[in-house]
Scaffold this motif. Structure first.
Motif, PDB file in Angstrom:
ATOM      1  N   LYS A 172      39.583 -12.958 -36.147  1.00 23.83           N
ATOM      2  CA  LYS A 172      40.110 -14.326 -36.014  1.00 23.83           C
ATOM      3  C   LYS A 172      39.092 -15.343 -36.510  1.00 23.83           C
ATOM      4  O   LYS A 172      38.661 -16.228 -35.781  1.00 23.83           O
ATOM      5  N   ARG A 200      47.336 -10.799 -39.313  1.00 25.14           N
ATOM      6  CA  ARG A 200      46.665 -11.830 -38.524  1.00 25.14           C
ATOM      7  C   ARG A 200      46.195 -11.242 -37.192  1.00 25.14           C
ATOM      8  O   ARG A 200      45.142 -11.596 -36.685  1.00 25.14           O
ATOM      9  N   THR A 258      43.975 -12.739 -44.865  1.00 26.45           N
ATOM     10  CA  THR A 258      45.372 -12.523 -44.483  1.00 26.45           C
ATOM     11  C   THR A 258      46.312 -13.352 -45.345  1.00 26.45           C
ATOM     12  O   THR A 258      47.329 -12.862 -45.842  1.00 26.45           O
ATOM     13  N   PHE A 302      41.344 -15.221 -41.692  1.00 23.70           N
ATOM     14  CA  PHE A 302      42.558 -16.001 -41.926  1.00 23.70           C
ATOM     15  C   PHE A 302      42.854 -16.120 -43.415  1.00 23.70           C
ATOM     16  O   PHE A 302      43.995 -15.945 -43.866  1.00 23.70           O
TER      17      PHE A 302
END
Lengths: 218, 99
Positions: free
Chosen positions: A135, A130, A143, A140
């Protein structure tokens, strides 16, 4: 990978049970500290969803099936310690109500799927990824998918270790077999986890702890 | 609890119930990963024929006394999902509620 009664010896049974009890004791404190009233029904409904989804065995290669685990999903939605509690509730209901997973292996099953699959994978895989990946929604979800795959894969390796320590199956036999089949089942885990997360992002992204909260809080 | 969270909880529970009732009868009955490995590697017989805990009301996700396998599974799914949401909710409440 619910272990039945008879696969584990006494020392493995006791060690994993003690570790699970310790983890739960710590987890309860963490949950109390970090979650609030609005999470109460979310914990219940996440447990129910995981119970239901675990019933849905999907076929993989060679006359084998796999099913969703949900520990990574729960950790991403509600945090690693809530995940441990949720997996514990699901495993206890399955064991006591449905004769799925041995009662003497309950501590080991909580350890493998809750502590390894939920808590350890969260800290070992999810958090570092993460921080590394962009981001964004795609970062996300990537991940999360990798974490989901790893949760099943790593837990299966731990099961193989327990089987060999217990003298049930030698490590050079159990480890490649367990890791191999669960590398495939893990793909199903990654897909289901991603689908659910995309669904939640579309309705209530704020309910995903790891998606909405500021980075520092992690 | 905001109204929106209530809606979310409701939708999630409905999805869980649909999976447990209507999809579970179509689940694969092949052995799962660990079972298959235990069969192939010759240690499946170490599993106790009958578990240590013998009081499970719905062994193997089939509600007892129902001839139709799909219906027996669906009822098991319905009961299991409801029991799990109730127990999960209650335990969370016990842990989280602050005085």
């Amino acid at each position: 990978m619910h272990i039945p009664d008879g696969f584990l010896d006494l020392k493995t049974t006791i060690t994993t049970a003690v570790a699970s009890a310790g983890g739960l004791g710590y987890g309860v404190k963490e949950i109390r500290r970090k979650l609030g009233d609005k999470h109460i029904p979310l914990l219940g409904v996440t447990a129910a969803f995981i119970f239901a989804a675990q019933m849905l065995n999907f076929p993989i290669a060679g006359g084998t099936s796999g099913h969703f685990l949900g520990a990574a999903l729960a950790a991403i939605l509600l945090g690693p310690w809530a995940s441990l509690l949720i997996i514990t509730v699901v495993l206890a209901v399955q064991c006591l109500g449905f004769a799925d997973g041995g009662i003497t292996a309950l501590g080991a099953n909580i350890f493998n799927m809750g502590i390894i699959g939920g808590v350890l994978t969260y800290y070992l895989i999810f958090l570092p990824l993460r921080k590394t990946l962009p981001k964004t929604k795609r970062g996300f979800l990537t991940t999360s998918a990798i974490t989901a795959w790893a949760s099943v894969f790593i837990a299966s390796i731990i099961v193989a270790l327990e089987l060999s320590i217990s003298g049930t199956s030698p490590l050079n036999v159990a480890l490649p077999a367990m890791a191999g089949v669960h590398a495939l089942i893990g793909i199903g885990e990654a897909i289901i986890t991603s689908v659910v997360l995309v669904g939640v992002i579309n309705i209530r992204p704020d309910l995903i702890r790891e998606y909405s909260k500021p980075e520092e809080e992690a | 609890m905001g109204n929106n969270v209530k809606t979310f909880i409701f939708i999630s529970l409905i999805v869980a119930l649909i999976l447990a009732i209507f999809i579970s009868p179509f689940a694969s009955s092949s052995p799962d990963g660990l079972e298959k490995v235990a069969e192939d590697k010759g240690f499946i017989e170490k599993a106790l024929e009958e578990g240590v805990w013998r009081l499970s009301p719905i062994p193997d996700y089939a509600f007892p006394g129902i001839g139709n396998e799909a219906i027996a599974t669906a009822i098991a799914g319905l009961i299991g999902t409801l029991i799990t949401v109730i127990i999960g909710w209650l335990i969370a409440k016990l842990i989280i509620i602050k005085k």
